[in-house]
Scaffold this active site. Sequence first.
Site, short mmCIF file in Angstrom:
data_model
loop_
_atom_site.label_atom_id
_atom_site.label_comp_id
_atom_site.label_asym_id
_atom_site.label_seq_id
_atom_site.Cartn_x
_atom_site.Cartn_y
_atom_site.Cartn_z
N CYS A 198 0.84 -1.20 0.00
CA CYS A 198 0.00 0.00 0.00
C CYS A 198 0.87 1.25 0.00
CB CYS A 198 -0.93 -0.01 1.21
SG CYS A 198 -2.10 1.37 1.24
N CYS B 175 -6.56 -3.81 6.75
CA CYS B 175 -7.70 -2.90 6.67
C CYS B 175 -8.82 -3.42 5.79
CB CYS B 175 -7.24 -1.52 6.20
SG CYS B 175 -6.64 -1.45 4.49
#
Length: 368
Positions: A101, A206
Site C-alpha cells: 500500500c 484494513c
Amino acid sequence: MRVLAALSGGVDSAVAAARAVEAGHDVVAVHMALTRERAATRCGSRGCCSVEDASDARWAAEILGIPFYVWDLSEQFEERVVADFLAEYRAGRTPNPCVRCNERVKFDALLARALALGFDAVATGHYARLTGGAASGRPGRTEGLALWRAADAAKDQSYVLAVSGREGLSRALFPLGEAPSKAAVRAEAADRGLPVASKPDSYDICFVADGDTRGFLARSLGVREGALVSPDGEVLGTHQGYFGFTVGQRRGLGLTRPAPDGRPRYVIETRPATNEVVVGPEELLRRSALDADGLVLLAEPDGGGWQDVVVQVRAHGRPVPADVVVDRGAGRLHADLRQPLRGLAAGQSVVVYGGDGGRRVLAQATIV
C-alpha cells in the site's frame, strides 16, 4: 511548499498535518477512500480506512482550517494491493499488504495525483525520519536523501516505508519522525483540540473487515482439502487450503495427535502445486541466509554490498546482524545471517539497516 496532507482519520495523520501547517506550508488535506466494502465501519472493522474515518478526517481538517477532499483510490487499491495479496498467497508466499500500500498507493497513485495538481510534497503520519529531499526544503531532489528509524523505536515504520524508494521519499514529509512517543502525540492532539486524540490505533489488515484473514482467503480463493504432512511425507491430517497457513505458525494446525517426541509442530513450508502443508519441529524453521529480489536501494553499497549491518524481516521484528551482497544488475541481494532467523517466508520484505547504530535504511527487497 504546497503540501498535500494525507488524513487517515487517526491521531497520527492529524497531528502531522497540524505540524505541517505550523511549519508555514500551504497545506491541503485529502482522505483516501480505499475500500467500497460496506462492512468496513468502525464497529465492524479493526483496520484503517473505515467509513467513519473519513468523517474524523474532515473534522480534523475543519479544526486546522485547511481545505479537505476525499479521493476515491479504491480501484487502485483493489488492483495494486488486494489483488496482489491474493496472488501472493495463491503462489504460496507471505505478503505484507501495508508495504504494498505504501509503495503502490500512498507513494505512487497519491503522489502522482499530488504532483499533477502542483503540490511539492505529501505529508503523512508515519513514524520515520528523513533527511534531504522535501524534508530539507528540496522536494524531488534525491541527492543526500536518507531514511532513518523514528525516534520512538516502538512506533518506527521505516520497515514498511523502505519500499517507497528515493523518488517517492524525496517528496515525503514525516512530521512525527522525532516524536518521543505515541503518548506525546496524543497529548499534543488534545492540546490542539483535535477530537481524535483518544481514538484507538488501527491494526490488522484494513480490507479484512472482521479480522479473519483465513476466512477472507477461503472466500476469495476457494476451499480445497489438502494434506498436512511431515518433512518425510507422512500424512498427519487434512486442511482446507494451504493459503490459510504461514511459515512458522504453531496454532490452528488441526492436528489430532502429538509428535512422537511430544514437541510442538510448526508450519515449515506450504506447497501450492500439491496443496500440502509441511509441519515439523522448530529447528527446521531456522535459516542462516536469505535471498531476495525486487531490490530498492536507498544508499550506495560499499563495493558489492555491506558488512556488519542488520536485517529485519517483519515490521517489528528483531534486527539480526548480517553481511549483505548486492547484485544491482539482477536487482537482488543475498544476506548471510550471523544469528539464525526463525520462520523466514518467501514474500516477506527484508530491510537492511546500517550506520548510526543500525538506524539508517540502506536497502529493501522481497524474500524469495
